[in-house]
Design an enzyme around this catalytic site. Structure first.
Site, PDB file in Angstrom:
ATOM      1  N   ASP A 135       1.826 -12.901  -7.687  1.00 44.42           N
ATOM      2  CA  ASP A 135       0.569 -13.294  -7.047  1.00 44.42           C
ATOM      3  C   ASP A 135      -0.517 -13.649  -8.064  1.00 44.42           C
ATOM      4  O   ASP A 135      -0.361 -13.415  -9.274  1.00 44.42           O
ATOM      5  CB  ASP A 135       0.083 -12.187  -6.098  1.00 44.42           C
ATOM      6  CG  ASP A 135       0.198 -10.784  -6.717  1.00 44.42           C
ATOM      7  OD1 ASP A 135       0.267 -10.680  -7.963  1.00 44.42           O
ATOM      8  OD2 ASP A 135       0.227  -9.800  -5.970  1.00 44.42           O
TER       9      ASP A 135
ATOM     10  N   ASP B 246      -2.639   0.601   0.167  1.00 41.54           N
ATOM     11  CA  ASP B 246      -2.475   0.310   1.597  1.00 41.54           C
ATOM     12  C   ASP B 246      -1.022  -0.020   1.941  1.00 41.54           C
ATOM     13  O   ASP B 246      -0.737  -0.501   3.030  1.00 41.54           O
ATOM     14  CB  ASP B 246      -3.400  -0.851   2.011  1.00 41.54           C
ATOM     15  CG  ASP B 246      -3.054  -2.159   1.305  1.00 41.54           C
ATOM     16  OD1 ASP B 246      -2.131  -2.183   0.450  1.00 41.54           O
ATOM     17  OD2 ASP B 246      -3.702  -3.180   1.605  1.00 41.54           O
TER      18      ASP B 246
ATOM     19  N   HIS C 137       0.891  -2.260   0.410  1.00 43.97           N
ATOM     20  CA  HIS C 137       1.293  -3.657   0.196  1.00 43.97           C
ATOM     21  C   HIS C 137       2.289  -3.815  -0.962  1.00 43.97           C
ATOM     22  O   HIS C 137       2.319  -3.011  -1.893  1.00 43.97           O
ATOM     23  CB  HIS C 137       0.082  -4.583  -0.006  1.00 43.97           C
ATOM     24  CG  HIS C 137      -0.667  -4.416  -1.284  1.00 43.97           C
ATOM     25  ND1 HIS C 137      -2.012  -4.711  -1.390  1.00 43.97           N
ATOM     26  CD2 HIS C 137      -0.292  -3.999  -2.526  1.00 43.97           C
ATOM     27  CE1 HIS C 137      -2.407  -4.494  -2.631  1.00 43.97           C
ATOM     28  NE2 HIS C 137      -1.386  -4.056  -3.335  1.00 43.97           N
TER      29      HIS C 137
ATOM     30  N   GLU D  49      -0.715  -7.828   2.712  1.00 35.94           N
ATOM     31  CA  GLU D  49      -1.534  -6.771   3.287  1.00 35.94           C
ATOM     32  C   GLU D  49      -0.981  -6.344   4.653  1.00 35.94           C
ATOM     33  O   GLU D  49      -0.125  -7.040   5.222  1.00 35.94           O
ATOM     34  CB  GLU D  49      -2.983  -7.278   3.400  1.00 35.94           C
ATOM     35  CG  GLU D  49      -3.604  -7.691   2.066  1.00 35.94           C
ATOM     36  CD  GLU D  49      -3.830  -6.518   1.098  1.00 35.94           C
ATOM     37  OE1 GLU D  49      -3.058  -5.545   1.109  1.00 35.94           O
ATOM     38  OE2 GLU D  49      -4.790  -6.595   0.303  1.00 35.94           O
TER      39      GLU D  49
HETATM   40  P1  PGA Z   1      -1.556  -0.781  -9.535  1.00 38.87           P
HETATM   41  O1  PGA Z   1      -1.432  -1.862  -8.359  1.00 38.87           O
HETATM   42  O2  PGA Z   1      -0.277  -0.850 -10.301  1.00 38.87           O
HETATM   43  O3  PGA Z   1      -2.736  -1.219 -10.337  1.00 38.87           O
HETATM   44  O4  PGA Z   1      -1.742   0.552  -8.865  1.00 38.87           O
HETATM   45  C1  PGA Z   1      -0.285  -1.921  -7.602  1.00 38.87           C
HETATM   46  C2  PGA Z   1      -0.442  -2.904  -6.476  1.00 38.87           C
HETATM   47  O5  PGA Z   1      -1.549  -3.064  -5.933  1.00 38.87           O
HETATM   48  O6  PGA Z   1       0.564  -3.536  -6.107  1.00 38.87           O
END
Ligand code: PGA
Length: 263
Positions: free
Chosen positions: A67, A136, A138, A143
């Site tokens: 992404d 959340d 995801h 999302e």
């Molecule tokens: P993080 O993000 O590794 O910074 O916790 C993970 C994500 O949002 O997929």
């Protein structure tokens, strides 16, 4: 799903890098899906170490990132393209023309997303996809409510994601509200998946995605439908799982299958 609970972030990173290195050694032109965020930083450091110490060859590997924020140019310090070059690409012998990161400042996001999907197909599909999980639930920026059939597209970020990711920006208002993201459907098409998770903050969502129902409200739970998923967790992220004893037994006794076969 194969669940491996590591004692620490360092061990989680070493195990994950070991899995990736093994796949690259098995297939020199591996198509590798990559993730950003805090979680994989240690894994990328370990990969750089394996490159430097053992000469792991990335020159034929093609990479596709999950992404990118809409609106950020590739060299912006908060872009995921910049993150990947800083944390991995500039330290290894990757071939720049084989690196694909969604272009945040594309003029036509819809056309770009279709092009990105086509590039993945042209490369033969993703062999191994690395994933993290958001607070959340995801995967990539899929999302809550994202269709399990979704392709690469533009997605509006959930408020919790904006708050979580604001730590990388000067202020919350600077976090882009939209991202280009591979879809859940794109991710499920990968041949193998490696999910990496660390920290207490993720313990609840980890229990939900591994041991809870399959639901688009926790898009990581879609991985329950995939044929080949490795989840490598540190002990804190695993602390709310109910069946840890079973996962640990499997991890320590996989070799017994051979003995059983020969009985
Ligand atoms: P993080 O993000 O590794 O910074 O916790 C993970 C994500 O949002 O997929």
């Amino acid at each position: 799903m194969e669940i491996t609970i590591a004692r620490s972030y360092e061990e989680m990173s070493a195990i994950s890098a070991g899995i990736i290195a093994r796949e690259i050694k098995r297939k020199h032109d591996l198509v590798l899906g990559l993730a950003t965020g805090d979680t994989p930083v240690g894994t990328y450091k370990e990969l750089v170490k394996i490159f430097k110490e053992e000469g792991l060859d990335f020159s034929k590997v093609t990479t596709f990132n999950l992404d990118e924020y809409v609106g950020l140019p590739p060299l912006h310090k908060n872009s995921y393209n910049y993150f990947m070059w800083e944390n991995l690409f500039k330290h290894i012998n990757i071939t720049p023309s084989k690196v694909f990161v969604p272009q945040g400042n594309t003029e036509d996001p819809e056309e770009f997303c279709a092009w990105y999907e086509a590039q993945i197909k042209k490369a033969g599909g993703i062999d191994l996809q690395i994933l993290g999980i958001g607070g959340d639930g995801h995967i990539a920026f899929n999302e809550p409510g994202s269709s399990f059939a979704s392709p690469t597209r533009v997605k509006a970020l959930f408020e919790q994601t904006i708050v979580d990711n604001s730590r990388f920006f000067d202020k919350k208002e600077d976090v882009p509200r939209f991202a280009i993201t591979m879809g859940v459907g794109t991710i499920l098409e990968a041949k193998k998946i490696l999910m990496i998770v660390n920290g207490k903050r993720k313990a609840d969502v980890v229990a939900q995605f591994i041991e809870g129902p399959v639901t688009s409200q926790i898009t990581a739970s879609a991985l329950q439908l995939h044929r080949h998923v490795n989840v490598v967790l540190d002990a804190e992220a695993a602390s709310r799982l109910k069946r840890t004893e079973y996962y640990n037994w499997v991890r320590d006794n996989k070799h017994l299958v051979q003995k059983e076969v020969g009985r």
